[in-house]
Design a protein around this motif. Structure first.
Motif, short mmCIF file in Angstrom:
data_model
loop_
_atom_site.label_atom_id
_atom_site.label_comp_id
_atom_site.label_asym_id
_atom_site.label_seq_id
_atom_site.Cartn_x
_atom_site.Cartn_y
_atom_site.Cartn_z
N UNK A 277 11.03 50.41 51.76
CA UNK A 277 10.44 51.24 50.77
C UNK A 277 10.38 50.24 49.56
N UNK A 278 11.05 49.42 49.32
CA UNK A 278 10.94 48.44 48.13
C UNK A 278 9.59 47.76 48.26
N UNK A 279 9.46 47.07 49.56
CA UNK A 279 8.27 46.23 49.88
C UNK A 279 7.15 47.15 49.71
N UNK A 280 6.93 48.29 50.26
CA UNK A 280 5.73 49.25 50.24
C UNK A 280 5.52 49.47 48.78
N UNK A 281 6.44 49.89 47.77
CA UNK A 281 6.17 50.02 46.52
C UNK A 281 5.60 48.95 45.83
N UNK B 22 19.24 43.53 47.32
CA UNK B 22 18.67 43.97 46.11
C UNK B 22 18.32 42.79 45.28
N UNK B 23 19.03 41.52 45.53
CA UNK B 23 18.47 40.12 44.76
C UNK B 23 17.10 40.03 45.29
N UNK B 24 17.24 40.03 46.53
CA UNK B 24 15.75 39.48 47.39
C UNK B 24 14.73 40.40 46.70
N UNK B 25 14.90 41.89 46.69
CA UNK B 25 13.98 42.70 46.11
C UNK B 25 13.55 42.42 44.74
N UNK B 26 14.51 42.24 44.03
CA UNK B 26 14.24 41.84 42.60
C UNK B 26 13.32 40.58 42.38
N UNK B 27 13.75 39.36 43.23
CA UNK B 27 12.98 38.37 42.89
C UNK B 27 11.62 38.36 43.69
N UNK C 37 7.87 36.52 52.02
CA UNK C 37 8.90 35.89 52.38
C UNK C 37 10.22 36.35 52.27
N UNK C 38 10.35 36.71 50.95
CA UNK C 38 11.63 37.52 50.30
C UNK C 38 11.79 38.74 50.86
N UNK C 39 10.62 39.59 50.96
CA UNK C 39 10.96 40.77 51.60
C UNK C 39 11.16 40.71 53.03
N UNK C 40 10.38 39.80 53.81
CA UNK C 40 11.12 39.73 55.16
C UNK C 40 12.40 39.56 55.21
#
Length: 184
Positions: free
Chosen positions: A110-114, A67-72, A87-90
Motif C-alpha cells: 500500500x505504501x508503494x502504491x500510495x 518502515x525505514x525502507x518505506x520512509x527512505x 529498489x527500496x520498495x522492492x
C-alpha cells in the motif's frame, strides 16, 4: 515519555514528539524510526532520510526495517531518485514477505502504491492497485483495508469518478469503525 512518543506521532502532535525525543538520552531502533518520522513531517527530509537509511543497514525487526525502507523510498521519489525508490520498495516487500507478516506485506504494498500516486503518476499507481488489493484482502486487517479503500477513493476522485470515490470512502469508513485505533 518513551510510551507517549508514538501516541504523539499518531495524533499529529509532532512538536510534542520532538520534545519527547529531545528528552531521551539515547534512542533505540523504534525511537530512531520515530525520529525519522518527526523530521520528515517537519520538512527535514535530509535528516529523516539519513537516519532511515542507517536503520536499514542495522539488525532491526522486520517492522522497523520495512518502515525505514518505506520512509527512505518516499524521500527518494520526492527527490526524483525513482530507481532507488523502486529498489527500496522492492526490498521492503521482500522483507515483509520473508517475515510472513500479511499486515506488513499489505503495508509495504500500500505504501508503494500510495507513493506512486503522490510522487510519480496516477497511471503508475493504478498499475499497482491490483497487487495492493490482494495484499490488503490477504491481511484481512481493518487497518490494511481502510488504507486500501482510502487510496482507491483518491484514485477514483482524480479520475473524475465521484460516485465511485464516494463508495470507496464509505467502505473505508466501515473499516475505520472496525479499527478504533485509527481514530487517534
Amino acid at each position: 515519555m518513551r510510551a507517549d512518543l508514538w501516541g504523539f506521532i499518531s495524533a499529529g502532535r509532532i512538536g510534542d514528539a520532538r520534545k519527547a525525543l529531545a528528552g531521551l538520552p539515547s534512542l533505540n531502533a523504534s525511537e530512531k524510526l520515530a525520529y525519522c518520522v518527526v523530521h520528515a513531517a517537519s520538512g527535514d527530509e535530509t535528516e529523516a532520510f539519513t537516519v532511515a537509511v542507517d536503520l536499514t543497514s542495522r539488525d532491526v525487526s522486520p517492522q522497523i526495517l520495512v518502515e525505514a525502507l518505506v520512509l527512505a523510498a518516499r524521500v527518494d521519489y520526492a527527490k526524483g531518485r525513482w530507481v532507488d525508490a523502486a529498489n527500496r520498495f522492492l526490498r521492503a516487500k521482500q522483507v515483509a514477505a520473508t517475515a510472513g507478516d500479511k499486515v506488513l506485506i499489505a503495508r509495504a504494498a500500500g505504501s508503494h502504491t500510495e507513493a506512486l500516486l503522490h510522487f510519480v503518476s496516477l497511471e503508475s499507481a493504478i498499475s499497482n492497485v491490483r497487487s495492493t488489493r490482494h495484499a490488503a484482502v490477504a491481511a484481512g486487517a481493518p487497518e490494511a483495508l481502510f488504507e486500501y479503500h482510502l487510496m482507491v477513493a483518491e484514485i477514483e476522485s482524480r479520475l473524475g469518478h465521484s460516485n465511485r470515490a464516494a463508495r470507496e470512502l464509505e467502505l473505508a469508513d466501515v473499516f475505520l469503525k472496525a479499527a478504533p485505533s485509527l481514530l487517534r
